[in-house]
Design a protein around this motif. Structure first.
Motif, PDB file in Angstrom:
ATOM      1  N   GLU A 146      -8.392  -6.434   5.197  1.00  0.00           N
ATOM      2  CA  GLU A 146      -8.107  -7.552   5.394  1.00  0.00           C
ATOM      3  C   GLU A 146      -6.951  -7.718   4.703  1.00  0.00           C
ATOM      4  OE1 GLU A 146     -10.422 -12.020   4.692  1.00  0.00           O
ATOM      5  OE2 GLU A 146     -10.763 -10.326   3.284  1.00  0.00           O
ATOM      6  N   ALA A 147      -6.718  -7.097   3.413  1.00  0.00           N
ATOM      7  CA  ALA A 147      -5.501  -7.252   2.554  1.00  0.00           C
ATOM      8  C   ALA A 147      -4.368  -6.626   3.429  1.00  0.00           C
ATOM      9  CB  ALA A 147      -5.563  -6.680   1.066  1.00  0.00           C
ATOM     10  N   GLY A 148      -4.526  -5.617   3.808  1.00  0.00           N
ATOM     11  CA  GLY A 148      -3.656  -4.745   4.569  1.00  0.00           C
ATOM     12  C   GLY A 148      -3.262  -5.386   5.762  1.00  0.00           C
ATOM     13  N   ASN A 149      -4.006  -6.282   6.431  1.00  0.00           N
ATOM     14  CA  ASN A 149      -3.790  -6.810   7.584  1.00  0.00           C
ATOM     15  C   ASN A 149      -2.634  -8.120   7.359  1.00  0.00           C
ATOM     16  OD1 ASN A 149      -4.939  -5.351   9.389  1.00  0.00           O
ATOM     17  ND2 ASN A 149      -6.855  -6.786   9.436  1.00  0.00           N
ATOM     18  N   ALA A 150      -3.047  -8.868   6.065  1.00  0.00           N
ATOM     19  CA  ALA A 150      -2.150  -9.895   5.720  1.00  0.00           C
ATOM     20  C   ALA A 150      -0.804  -9.590   5.318  1.00  0.00           C
ATOM     21  CB  ALA A 150      -2.902 -10.370   4.616  1.00  0.00           C
ATOM     22  N   ILE A 151      -0.840  -8.181   4.807  1.00  0.00           N
ATOM     23  CA  ILE A 151       0.701  -7.610   4.356  1.00  0.00           C
ATOM     24  C   ILE A 151       1.366  -7.314   5.647  1.00  0.00           C
ATOM     25  CG2 ILE A 151       1.814  -5.764   3.471  1.00  0.00           C
ATOM     26  CD1 ILE A 151      -0.470  -5.702   1.274  1.00  0.00           C
ATOM     27  N   GLU A 152       0.723  -6.913   6.725  1.00  0.00           N
ATOM     28  CA  GLU A 152       1.395  -6.481   7.691  1.00  0.00           C
ATOM     29  C   GLU A 152       1.633  -7.839   8.631  1.00  0.00           C
ATOM     30  OE1 GLU A 152       2.347  -3.728   9.528  1.00  0.00           O
ATOM     31  OE2 GLU A 152       1.796  -2.823   7.557  1.00  0.00           O
ATOM     32  N   GLU A 153       1.251  -8.967   8.642  1.00  0.00           N
ATOM     33  CA  GLU A 153       1.556 -10.331   9.043  1.00  0.00           C
ATOM     34  C   GLU A 153       2.549 -11.041   8.433  1.00  0.00           C
ATOM     35  OE1 GLU A 153      -1.932 -12.027   9.703  1.00  0.00           O
ATOM     36  OE2 GLU A 153      -3.020 -10.536  11.132  1.00  0.00           O
ATOM     37  N   ALA A 154       2.727 -10.667   7.185  1.00  0.00           N
ATOM     38  CA  ALA A 154       3.846 -11.508   6.226  1.00  0.00           C
ATOM     39  C   ALA A 154       5.087 -11.240   6.737  1.00  0.00           C
ATOM     40  CB  ALA A 154       3.377 -11.323   4.839  1.00  0.00           C
ATOM     41  N   LEU A 214       7.129 -10.561   1.184  1.00  0.00           N
ATOM     42  CA  LEU A 214       6.194  -9.872   0.424  1.00  0.00           C
ATOM     43  C   LEU A 214       6.923 -10.051  -1.153  1.00  0.00           C
ATOM     44  CD1 LEU A 214       5.247  -6.399   1.465  1.00  0.00           C
ATOM     45  CD2 LEU A 214       4.233  -8.411   2.132  1.00  0.00           C
ATOM     46  N   ILE A 215       6.270 -10.805  -2.161  1.00  0.00           N
ATOM     47  CA  ILE A 215       6.460 -11.101  -3.240  1.00  0.00           C
ATOM     48  C   ILE A 215       5.628 -10.384  -4.419  1.00  0.00           C
ATOM     49  CG2 ILE A 215       6.990 -12.702  -5.106  1.00  0.00           C
ATOM     50  CD1 ILE A 215       7.026 -14.930  -2.842  1.00  0.00           C
ATOM     51  N   GLY A 216       6.186  -9.953  -5.202  1.00  0.00           N
ATOM     52  CA  GLY A 216       5.237  -8.982  -6.518  1.00  0.00           C
ATOM     53  C   GLY A 216       5.966  -8.245  -7.397  1.00  0.00           C
ATOM     54  N   ALA A 217       5.451  -7.712  -8.258  1.00  0.00           N
ATOM     55  CA  ALA A 217       5.796  -6.893  -9.532  1.00  0.00           C
ATOM     56  C   ALA A 217       6.509  -5.515  -8.639  1.00  0.00           C
ATOM     57  CB  ALA A 217       5.024  -6.451 -10.343  1.00  0.00           C
ATOM     58  N   LYS A 218       7.505  -5.220  -9.065  1.00  0.00           N
ATOM     59  CA  LYS A 218       8.409  -4.130  -8.368  1.00  0.00           C
ATOM     60  C   LYS A 218       7.020  -2.937  -8.133  1.00  0.00           C
ATOM     61  CE  LYS A 218      12.212  -0.922  -8.869  1.00  0.00           C
ATOM     62  NZ  LYS A 218      12.631  -1.103  -7.369  1.00  0.00           N
ATOM     63  N   ARG A 219       6.179  -2.601  -9.017  1.00  0.00           N
ATOM     64  CA  ARG A 219       5.311  -1.624  -9.020  1.00  0.00           C
ATOM     65  C   ARG A 219       4.376  -1.659  -7.733  1.00  0.00           C
ATOM     66  NH1 ARG A 219      -0.087  -0.811 -10.802  1.00  0.00           N
ATOM     67  NH2 ARG A 219       0.092  -2.759 -12.124  1.00  0.00           N
ATOM     68  N   MET A 220       4.079  -3.045  -7.496  1.00  0.00           N
ATOM     69  CA  MET A 220       3.311  -3.354  -6.128  1.00  0.00           C
ATOM     70  C   MET A 220       4.150  -3.123  -4.892  1.00  0.00           C
ATOM     71  SD  MET A 220       0.242  -4.340  -7.295  1.00  0.00           S
ATOM     72  CE  MET A 220       0.418  -2.808  -8.287  1.00  0.00           C
ATOM     73  N   GLU A 276      11.119  -0.225   2.009  1.00  0.00           N
ATOM     74  CA  GLU A 276      12.058   0.413   2.942  1.00  0.00           C
ATOM     75  C   GLU A 276      11.643  -0.253   4.181  1.00  0.00           C
ATOM     76  OE1 GLU A 276      11.863   4.652   2.947  1.00  0.00           O
ATOM     77  OE2 GLU A 276      12.531   4.877   1.011  1.00  0.00           O
ATOM     78  N   SER A 277      10.508  -0.761   4.535  1.00  0.00           N
ATOM     79  CA  SER A 277      10.163  -1.384   5.804  1.00  0.00           C
ATOM     80  C   SER A 277       9.993  -2.769   5.802  1.00  0.00           C
ATOM     81  CB  SER A 277       8.841  -0.691   6.177  1.00  0.00           C
ATOM     82  OG  SER A 277       7.912  -1.100   5.219  1.00  0.00           O
ATOM     83  N   ARG A 278      10.007  -3.567   4.791  1.00  0.00           N
ATOM     84  CA  ARG A 278       9.558  -4.947   4.645  1.00  0.00           C
ATOM     85  C   ARG A 278      10.548  -5.791   3.836  1.00  0.00           C
ATOM     86  NH1 ARG A 278       4.371  -5.435   6.080  1.00  0.00           N
ATOM     87  NH2 ARG A 278       5.369  -7.618   6.872  1.00  0.00           N
ATOM     88  N   ALA A 320       3.061 -13.229   1.513  1.00  0.00           N
ATOM     89  CA  ALA A 320       2.066 -12.498   0.966  1.00  0.00           C
ATOM     90  C   ALA A 320       2.562 -12.239  -0.635  1.00  0.00           C
ATOM     91  CB  ALA A 320       1.840 -11.127   1.604  1.00  0.00           C
ATOM     92  N   VAL A 321       1.683 -12.514  -1.449  1.00  0.00           N
ATOM     93  CA  VAL A 321       1.874 -12.222  -3.130  1.00  0.00           C
ATOM     94  C   VAL A 321       1.240 -11.139  -3.292  1.00  0.00           C
ATOM     95  CG1 VAL A 321       2.131 -13.274  -5.339  1.00  0.00           C
ATOM     96  CG2 VAL A 321       2.720 -14.599  -3.372  1.00  0.00           C
ATOM     97  N   LEU A 322       1.578  -9.985  -3.877  1.00  0.00           N
ATOM     98  CA  LEU A 322       0.770  -8.850  -4.276  1.00  0.00           C
ATOM     99  C   LEU A 322       0.351  -8.871  -5.578  1.00  0.00           C
ATOM    100  CD1 LEU A 322       2.582  -6.205  -1.930  1.00  0.00           C
ATOM    101  CD2 LEU A 322       0.889  -7.951  -1.427  1.00  0.00           C
ATOM    102  N   MET A 323      -0.701  -8.773  -6.134  1.00  0.00           N
ATOM    103  CA  MET A 323      -1.091  -8.698  -7.546  1.00  0.00           C
ATOM    104  C   MET A 323      -2.042  -7.171  -7.505  1.00  0.00           C
ATOM    105  SD  MET A 323      -0.405 -11.498  -8.999  1.00  0.00           S
ATOM    106  CE  MET A 323       0.146 -13.307  -8.656  1.00  0.00           C
ATOM    107  N   SER A 324      -1.897  -6.896  -8.554  1.00  0.00           N
ATOM    108  CA  SER A 324      -2.736  -5.511  -8.802  1.00  0.00           C
ATOM    109  C   SER A 324      -4.417  -6.036  -9.130  1.00  0.00           C
ATOM    110  CB  SER A 324      -2.180  -4.779 -10.161  1.00  0.00           C
ATOM    111  OG  SER A 324      -2.348  -5.680 -11.399  1.00  0.00           O
ATOM    112  N   GLY A 325      -5.241  -5.180  -8.410  1.00  0.00           N
ATOM    113  CA  GLY A 325      -6.441  -4.857  -8.814  1.00  0.00           C
ATOM    114  C   GLY A 325      -7.395  -6.530  -8.136  1.00  0.00           C
ATOM    115  N   ASP A 326      -8.204  -6.798  -8.680  1.00  0.00           N
ATOM    116  CA  ASP A 326      -9.056  -7.995  -8.221  1.00  0.00           C
ATOM    117  C   ASP A 326      -8.389  -9.010  -8.530  1.00  0.00           C
ATOM    118  OD1 ASP A 326     -11.261 -10.069  -8.178  1.00  0.00           O
ATOM    119  OD2 ASP A 326     -12.465  -8.443  -7.680  1.00  0.00           O
TER     120      ASP A 326
END
Length: 280
Positions: free
Chosen positions: A10-18, A21-27, A33-35, A61-67
């Motif tokens: 589900e999360a992977g699909n959301a990232i593909e559709e976004a 992407l916003i988030g910490a550099k590590r995320m 290179e692609s987004r 999509a905002v990327l956060m680490s973990g749960d």
């Protein structure tokens, strides 16, 4: 967790559709290179970016680490969005997709259940790990980058003989950053250094009750200074009903017997012991 392989479908699909992407550099590193990516991790900063880009990009999509519900920046981000948009609009526009927490991942790796474990966050938060370990059979801790220091403190507080596990860079398998799990007695683990991204799992079969009111009088160095006796201390503590996060002032501390008991109760707070008698 950090490794793209640990994303839910589900999360992977959301990232593909976004479209952004916003988030910490590590995320963001796996997608740079692609987004289109914008590095940000403070809630207010993320909200500003969303506000500025929402007319141009329909899906962000905002990327956060973990749960998202386990010591995550999601809580602060939602609160910031509520302030700008209001709850109803946030609920209609925002979808929260939880991932795998470091707790769930690590316990699966070491073959331990985490039911009934005490969860401790030491990342930018004042917390008392040794008391949590003293009073719980199982403790999971996010170290905030100082695993070795926390293990040394446990050893100094007489908990060096308990067994523990350290998980470093969980889920990462790159040449430069790799997952590593170390186990052993806490006193042995305290002699090693660990990566900033580390968590702890600690076992104390001899854990005692968290209600330690009325410690034995002989526990305290007294000298000629008056001391509140154990029976009175037990009643005082019962009446005070100190919570873990309370800030407490003990004015006229004397021997400090009540201050110590209050500090045991206010594990996530602070106790200020005030006394003018230099002998005390």
């Amino acid at each position: 967790m950090g490794a793209p392989e640990n994303l839910t479908v589900e999360a992977g699909n959301a990232i593909e559709e976004a479209g952004l992407l916003i988030g910490a550099k590590r995320m963001l590193e796996p997608y740079e290179e692609s987004r289109e990516c914008v590095a940000a991790y403070q809630a207010e900063e993320i909200v500003k970016i969303i506000e500025n880009q929402s007319k141009r990009v329909t899906e962000i999509a905002v990327l956060m680490s973990g749960d998202s519900g386990f010591y995550s920046g999601t809580k602060e981000l939602l609160a910031a969005l509520y302030t700008v948009w209001g709850k109803e609009q946030v609920r209609s526009r925002v979808m929260v997709l939880p991932g795998i927490s470091s707790l769930s991942y690590f316990c699966a790796k070491i073959g331990k259940s985490w039911e009934n474990a005490e969860l401790v966050n030491l990342h930018g938060v004042q917390e008392n790990l040794w008391q949590a370990v003293l009073t719980h059979e199982k403790v999971f801790a996010i170290t905030g980058g100082n695993a070795q220091q926390q293990l040394r403190q446990l050893t100094e507080h007489g908990l060096g003989e308990i067994y523990g596990y350290v998980g470093e860079n969980l889920s990462y398998m790159a040449d430069s950053v790799q997952e590593k799990i170390t186990e052993g007695m806490v006193r042995e683990l305290a002699q090693k250094s660990y990566a900033p991204l580390s968590v702890l799992y600690l076992e104390n079969p001899a854990a005692v009750s968290s209600h330690l009111w009325g410690l034995p009088d002989e526990s305290f160095v007294r000298g000629e200074v008056p001391m509140t006796k154990a029976e009175v201390r037990a009643v005082v503590m019962s009446k005070l009903r100190i919570r873990e996060t309370d800030v407490v002032y003990d004015i006229g501390t004397g021997t400090g017997s009540v201050s110590v008991e209050m500090a045991l109760a206010a594990r996530k707070g602070s106790v200020y012991a005030i006394e003018t008698n230099s002998m005390a």
